[in-house]
Design an enzyme around this catalytic site. Sequence first.
Site, PDB file in Angstrom:
ATOM      1  N   HIS A   1      60.194  70.270  31.195  1.00  0.00           N
ATOM      2  CA  HIS A   1      59.376  69.263  31.870  1.00  0.00           C
ATOM      3  C   HIS A   1      60.170  67.993  32.165  1.00  0.00           C
ATOM      4  CE1 HIS A   1      55.990  71.806  30.736  1.00  0.00           C
ATOM      5  NE2 HIS A   1      55.229  71.083  31.521  1.00  0.00           N
TER       6      HIS A   1
ATOM      7  N   ASN B   1      56.133  63.455  34.496  1.00  0.00           N
ATOM      8  CA  ASN B   1      55.551  64.620  35.165  1.00  0.00           C
ATOM      9  C   ASN B   1      54.302  64.235  35.929  1.00  0.00           C
ATOM     10  OD1 ASN B   1      56.622  66.127  32.251  1.00  0.00           O
ATOM     11  ND2 ASN B   1      57.417  66.767  34.213  1.00  0.00           N
TER      12      ASN B   1
ATOM     13  N   ASP C   1      51.446  70.209  25.528  1.00  0.00           N
ATOM     14  CA  ASP C   1      50.980  70.713  26.826  1.00  0.00           C
ATOM     15  C   ASP C   1      50.965  72.240  26.822  1.00  0.00           C
ATOM     16  OD1 ASP C   1      49.921  70.288  29.396  1.00  0.00           O
ATOM     17  OD2 ASP C   1      51.880  70.528  30.350  1.00  0.00           O
TER      18      ASP C   1
ATOM     19  N   ASP D   1      60.141  69.960  25.799  1.00  0.00           N
ATOM     20  CA  ASP D   1      60.558  71.365  25.792  1.00  0.00           C
ATOM     21  C   ASP D   1      61.872  71.586  26.526  1.00  0.00           C
ATOM     22  OD1 ASP D   1      59.631  70.861  28.350  1.00  0.00           O
ATOM     23  OD2 ASP D   1      58.478  72.722  28.512  1.00  0.00           O
TER      24      ASP D   1
ATOM     25  N   HIS E   1      48.866  62.222  36.747  1.00  0.00           N
ATOM     26  CA  HIS E   1      48.646  62.949  38.006  1.00  0.00           C
ATOM     27  C   HIS E   1      48.298  61.938  39.092  1.00  0.00           C
ATOM     28  CE1 HIS E   1      48.933  67.139  36.647  1.00  0.00           C
ATOM     29  NE2 HIS E   1      48.487  66.675  35.495  1.00  0.00           N
TER      30      HIS E   1
ATOM     31  N   HIS F   1      51.794  62.744  30.027  1.00  0.00           N
ATOM     32  CA  HIS F   1      53.109  63.386  30.227  1.00  0.00           C
ATOM     33  C   HIS F   1      54.019  62.590  31.170  1.00  0.00           C
ATOM     34  CE1 HIS F   1      50.984  65.204  33.603  1.00  0.00           C
ATOM     35  NE2 HIS F   1      50.499  66.215  32.916  1.00  0.00           N
TER      36      HIS F   1
ATOM     37  N   LEU G   1      55.518  74.371  37.944  1.00  0.00           N
ATOM     38  CA  LEU G   1      55.503  74.294  36.489  1.00  0.00           C
ATOM     39  C   LEU G   1      54.069  74.080  36.015  1.00  0.00           C
ATOM     40  CD1 LEU G   1      57.280  74.235  33.928  1.00  0.00           C
ATOM     41  CD2 LEU G   1      57.495  71.766  34.259  1.00  0.00           C
TER      42      LEU G   1
ATOM     43  N   ALA H   1      49.665  71.914  38.888  1.00  0.00           N
ATOM     44  CA  ALA H   1      49.032  73.226  38.837  1.00  0.00           C
ATOM     45  C   ALA H   1      47.506  73.156  38.852  1.00  0.00           C
ATOM     46  CB  ALA H   1      49.502  73.972  37.591  1.00  0.00           C
ATOM     47  N   HIS H   2      46.934  71.959  38.950  1.00  0.00           N
ATOM     48  CA  HIS H   2      45.472  71.834  38.967  1.00  0.00           C
ATOM     49  C   HIS H   2      44.921  72.322  40.303  1.00  0.00           C
ATOM     50  CE1 HIS H   2      44.894  69.135  35.332  1.00  0.00           C
ATOM     51  NE2 HIS H   2      46.208  69.236  35.444  1.00  0.00           N
TER      52      HIS H   2
END
Length: 391
Positions: free
Chosen positions: A266, A234, A288, A263, A210, A231, A321, A155-156
């Site tokens: 993820h 992910n 997060d 959660d 990432h 994370h 997400l 989502a960056h």
Amino acid sequence: MAVTIIRGNVPGYKGPEGTSSRQQQLVLECDRITAITPMTNSEPSLLDRGSPRDGDEDWISLGGCDLQINGALGLAFPDVTSEDGPKLDAISRYLWQAGIDEYLPTLVTTSLEKFRGALEVFEGFMTQQPPPQEAAQVLGLHLEGPCLNPQKRGAHPQEFLLPLSSETLEQVIGPFSNTVRLMTLAPELDPSGEAIAHLQSQGIHVSLGHSLANAAQANQAFDQGAHLVTHAFNAMPGLHHREPGLLGAALVRPEISCGVIADGEHICPTMLHLLLKAAADRLFLVSDALAPLGLGDGTYPWDSRQIQVTQGTARLPDGTLAGTTRSLLEGALNLVNWGLCDIETAISLATIAPRRALGRSSNLIGASARQLLRWRQVDGQWHCQRLIVEA
């Protein structure tokens, strides 16, 4: 001097002769924990409720330590301005009520102007934040970006991603290196390793994430001093039997710790179980959590876009997400209530392991009684809350 006894179980505690964490009691004097001793019946416990042994199966721990939290109560941390001191104060107090003792406000990828502005605001806030008996403490900032692999940006925003170099890091961090505690980067963007060395020279922990790094690239970065993974699973390739990638490389190195979001969205609980089986002693939980933490479901602004929060999960309009609005301790409770680990492990993942990842002590001796959490099973489900002890 008034002495208070709290009977229960202390995660990770080993007595002087290697005794188990089970059946201990905390001795409190003037709001401070002065000793942890084997449990006895000689003194009434603060947790007794009629039966002299009612507190025996409860667990007592420090509050949580969240190394990746992006905002709360409607404020995204990259958007803070000099006018937001009262809001930051409110967020820290809210997090304390939610069982968090310490946290790293996380700045996701944004403009250089916003990075610098947020760093300046937090530098000032850290000098005058409310006391730890009333509010979660900001330990420093976590920069999640802008030096991320565009193909794993999640989502960056693409327009603010930057190449990984010492020059870029100077542009982003500038004179605020003492305020930055942790930075997430994609190591394949700088094969020389100069950027990691630059961050380490400033006392900043390096986490890989990432990223499309293969195992060789990840191991090179670990050799250069990176020691965390952001994370796990992910925004990185999954495990593959011919190319273990970043995560596979991390899981077989005993000095590497991996952050995990529990959660249930993820990472599938089955894969969480796999991680716990592979490296429970080197995992730590993160929330997060995004700015709507504490506000409930709905549609909220997020940089120049919007996110839709449904049942605590935040997504961009295209379904990407973006994060969660569930707290760190909810993740710990999920793990044990789903049957993936025992309660002691779950508590440790949210309280001891994150501190260890930053080289911080999790020793209860000397801690304030107001930092304590009580974990208790009711009707087969585990719950936790602050254990308020009046001096």
